[in-house]
Design a protein around this motif. Sequence first.
Motif, PDB file in Angstrom:
ATOM      1  N   ALA A  61       0.475 -16.514   8.826  1.00  0.00           N
ATOM      2  CA  ALA A  61       1.073 -17.725   8.267  1.00  0.00           C
ATOM      3  C   ALA A  61       0.352 -18.069   6.965  1.00  0.00           C
ATOM      4  N   GLU A  62       1.087 -18.114   5.879  1.00  0.00           N
ATOM      5  CA  GLU A  62       0.479 -18.401   4.584  1.00  0.00           C
ATOM      6  C   GLU A  62      -0.164 -19.779   4.567  1.00  0.00           C
ATOM      7  N   ARG A  63      -1.281 -19.835   3.864  1.00  0.00           N
ATOM      8  CA  ARG A  63      -1.958 -21.119   3.697  1.00  0.00           C
ATOM      9  C   ARG A  63      -1.428 -21.808   2.447  1.00  0.00           C
ATOM     10  N   THR A  64      -1.452 -23.127   2.485  1.00  0.00           N
ATOM     11  CA  THR A  64      -0.954 -23.920   1.372  1.00  0.00           C
ATOM     12  C   THR A  64      -2.048 -24.875   0.892  1.00  0.00           C
ATOM     13  N   PRO A  65      -1.953 -25.324  -0.352  1.00  0.00           N
ATOM     14  CA  PRO A  65      -0.950 -24.994  -1.371  1.00  0.00           C
ATOM     15  C   PRO A  65      -1.081 -23.548  -1.842  1.00  0.00           C
ATOM     16  N   GLU A  70      -3.194 -18.104  -3.166  1.00  0.00           N
ATOM     17  CA  GLU A  70      -2.343 -16.952  -3.468  1.00  0.00           C
ATOM     18  C   GLU A  70      -3.013 -15.623  -3.108  1.00  0.00           C
ATOM     19  N   THR A  71      -4.200 -15.375  -3.618  1.00  0.00           N
ATOM     20  CA  THR A  71      -4.849 -14.083  -3.382  1.00  0.00           C
ATOM     21  C   THR A  71      -5.208 -13.915  -1.911  1.00  0.00           C
ATOM     22  N   PHE A  72      -5.753 -14.953  -1.309  1.00  0.00           N
ATOM     23  CA  PHE A  72      -6.069 -14.895   0.121  1.00  0.00           C
ATOM     24  C   PHE A  72      -4.827 -14.539   0.917  1.00  0.00           C
ATOM     25  N   ASN A  73      -3.691 -15.161   0.580  1.00  0.00           N
ATOM     26  CA  ASN A  73      -2.461 -14.937   1.343  1.00  0.00           C
ATOM     27  C   ASN A  73      -1.986 -13.494   1.243  1.00  0.00           C
ATOM     28  N   TRP A  74      -1.933 -12.937   0.028  1.00  0.00           N
ATOM     29  CA  TRP A  74      -1.396 -11.568  -0.050  1.00  0.00           C
ATOM     30  C   TRP A  74      -2.398 -10.528   0.435  1.00  0.00           C
ATOM     31  N   LEU A  75      -3.703 -10.811   0.337  1.00  0.00           N
ATOM     32  CA  LEU A  75      -4.672  -9.883   0.909  1.00  0.00           C
ATOM     33  C   LEU A  75      -4.458  -9.715   2.411  1.00  0.00           C
ATOM     34  N   GLU A 183     -12.452 -18.076  -3.584  1.00  0.00           N
ATOM     35  CA  GLU A 183     -13.069 -17.492  -4.776  1.00  0.00           C
ATOM     36  C   GLU A 183     -13.492 -16.047  -4.523  1.00  0.00           C
ATOM     37  N   ALA A 184     -14.050 -15.793  -3.341  1.00  0.00           N
ATOM     38  CA  ALA A 184     -14.446 -14.423  -3.003  1.00  0.00           C
ATOM     39  C   ALA A 184     -13.233 -13.499  -2.972  1.00  0.00           C
ATOM     40  N   CYS A 185     -12.121 -13.970  -2.449  1.00  0.00           N
ATOM     41  CA  CYS A 185     -10.905 -13.158  -2.428  1.00  0.00           C
ATOM     42  C   CYS A 185     -10.462 -12.807  -3.845  1.00  0.00           C
ATOM     43  N   ARG A 186     -10.455 -13.795  -4.721  1.00  0.00           N
ATOM     44  CA  ARG A 186     -10.027 -13.542  -6.105  1.00  0.00           C
ATOM     45  C   ARG A 186     -10.950 -12.542  -6.789  1.00  0.00           C
ATOM     46  N   GLU A 187     -12.262 -12.718  -6.631  1.00  0.00           N
ATOM     47  CA  GLU A 187     -13.216 -11.835  -7.298  1.00  0.00           C
ATOM     48  C   GLU A 187     -13.159 -10.422  -6.728  1.00  0.00           C
ATOM     49  N   PHE A 188     -13.080 -10.312  -5.412  1.00  0.00           N
ATOM     50  CA  PHE A 188     -13.062  -8.998  -4.769  1.00  0.00           C
ATOM     51  C   PHE A 188     -11.786  -8.253  -5.136  1.00  0.00           C
ATOM     52  N   ARG A 224      -1.127  -3.964  -4.303  1.00  0.00           N
ATOM     53  CA  ARG A 224      -1.664  -5.002  -3.422  1.00  0.00           C
ATOM     54  C   ARG A 224      -2.042  -4.429  -2.060  1.00  0.00           C
ATOM     55  N   GLU A 225      -1.254  -3.509  -1.538  1.00  0.00           N
ATOM     56  CA  GLU A 225      -1.588  -2.894  -0.249  1.00  0.00           C
ATOM     57  C   GLU A 225      -2.887  -2.102  -0.336  1.00  0.00           C
ATOM     58  N   LEU A 226      -3.082  -1.408  -1.440  1.00  0.00           N
ATOM     59  CA  LEU A 226      -4.305  -0.642  -1.625  1.00  0.00           C
ATOM     60  C   LEU A 226      -5.520  -1.578  -1.674  1.00  0.00           C
ATOM     61  N   ILE A 227      -5.408  -2.655  -2.450  1.00  0.00           N
ATOM     62  CA  ILE A 227      -6.514  -3.606  -2.567  1.00  0.00           C
ATOM     63  C   ILE A 227      -6.786  -4.262  -1.222  1.00  0.00           C
ATOM     64  N   ALA A 228      -5.734  -4.669  -0.520  1.00  0.00           N
ATOM     65  CA  ALA A 228      -5.907  -5.307   0.787  1.00  0.00           C
ATOM     66  C   ALA A 228      -6.581  -4.372   1.777  1.00  0.00           C
ATOM     67  N   THR A 229      -6.270  -3.081   1.695  1.00  0.00           N
ATOM     68  CA  THR A 229      -6.897  -2.098   2.588  1.00  0.00           C
ATOM     69  C   THR A 229      -8.389  -1.981   2.308  1.00  0.00           C
ATOM     70  N   ALA A 230      -8.764  -1.907   1.036  1.00  0.00           N
ATOM     71  CA  ALA A 230     -10.181  -1.799   0.682  1.00  0.00           C
ATOM     72  C   ALA A 230     -10.956  -3.033   1.130  1.00  0.00           C
ATOM     73  N   VAL A 231     -10.377  -4.217   0.924  1.00  0.00           N
ATOM     74  CA  VAL A 231     -11.040  -5.460   1.333  1.00  0.00           C
ATOM     75  C   VAL A 231     -11.178  -5.517   2.844  1.00  0.00           C
ATOM     76  N   LEU A 232     -10.119  -5.128   3.563  1.00  0.00           N
ATOM     77  CA  LEU A 232     -10.170  -5.137   5.025  1.00  0.00           C
ATOM     78  C   LEU A 232     -11.236  -4.174   5.544  1.00  0.00           C
ATOM     79  N   LEU A 233     -11.345  -2.997   4.938  1.00  0.00           N
ATOM     80  CA  LEU A 233     -12.342  -2.024   5.395  1.00  0.00           C
ATOM     81  C   LEU A 233     -13.756  -2.584   5.286  1.00  0.00           C
TER      82      LEU A 233
END
Length: 394
Positions: A61-65, A70-75, A183-188, A224-233
């Motif tokens: 479930a996306e967080r608002t606002p 934005e970055t947290f949500n798509w990650l 902020e960590a999501c955006r920077e990472f 975005r999928e590639l970045i999300a995978t690296a962050v998740l790992l």
Amino acid sequence: MPADVLDFSDPAFVADPYAAFAAQRAAAPFVWHEGLQAHVATSHAAVSAVLRERRLGRIFAERTPTADWETFNWLHADSILDSEPPKHTRLRRLVAGAFGRGHVQRLAPRIEQLAARLLDEATDGNDTFDIIEAYAEPLPVLVIAELLGFPDLDRHLLRPWSQAIVKMYEVDRTEAQEIEAREACREFAAYVHELAAARAKSPGEDLLTDLVQIREGSDKLSERELIATAVLLLNAGHEASVNGFGNGLHSWLTTGRAPIEVTEDASVEAAVEEFLRHDSPLQLFERTATADLDLLGQELTTGQKAIALLGAANRDPDVFADPDRFDPNRTPNPHLAFGLGIHFCIGAPLARLEMQIALRTLLTRYPDVALAEAVRRPTFVLRGFEHVRVSPRG
């Protein structure tokens, strides 16, 4: 019986939830929890049923606002962990294809070198040291950085990013922690974007290069999928290894130190499985009903949540003899620390390898290692220690 013995706001419960788990499991192993507004599973059978039920999805479930998140949500929306078939099937197939190129196996000698170096630094002139800060925590970060091919000069950035992001998974996070996580999501994400672009132009012999290049027909990972995978790992792999090792070592050191034969692979492997079972690093995994269903006699309506308490399942006496006892030689050991079903942890082989090498290296050098002090983190979902200070020579 309602799940009123599970008080997630009680510091005493968070510090040691296992007696409450046992009471709830005996009374009603799958039951509605008013505080969590979810059905809660505490037995091995009930947790397994929740994790295997395909009508219970991992729905993000996306967080608002949305501008702030934005970055947290798509990650999360573009990661394996927070997606369901057919997207999950596609992502897991592509990522597993990159993983399957021998990356984990090739890392074993390097993990041994890193573990030895960290122990050298931790014990140089010290009578005691914090095995979390000096050993268990930096090792998986260095390993995942090695796996993905992150430059040495940048590796100090990874642990703070991971620690900030994973605080979002707790039930009692603060507004300040949420700001730090965003902020960590955006920077990472920005960092991985730049590194992936560099790998596209100049490939290396690392997993990030394979994630950039992986193809199945015309299909590939989006940016975005590639970045999300690296962050998740990093996030998932780091937390599982750090907390699994720290919790397990603490259990072993405080429950009689049953023998672990470090020269025998089977003995070390069995000990690591007990590390993961006895005091599980991930305690809670949430699912959402995508349709009305009956599960284990409970009626769930669409949108209702079901929560699998993995640590409770791993102390179920119907599956584990004398479940509160730490037994490094326990076999079989069908724990659920890495989950079950389609969301079984894709990084489990790497986490196991790291923990086995870390344990073997530690006990080979310091067979008389003893506990000096331990301070547990005040978190429930990701269970672990702030500090585990040990005396290497007893």
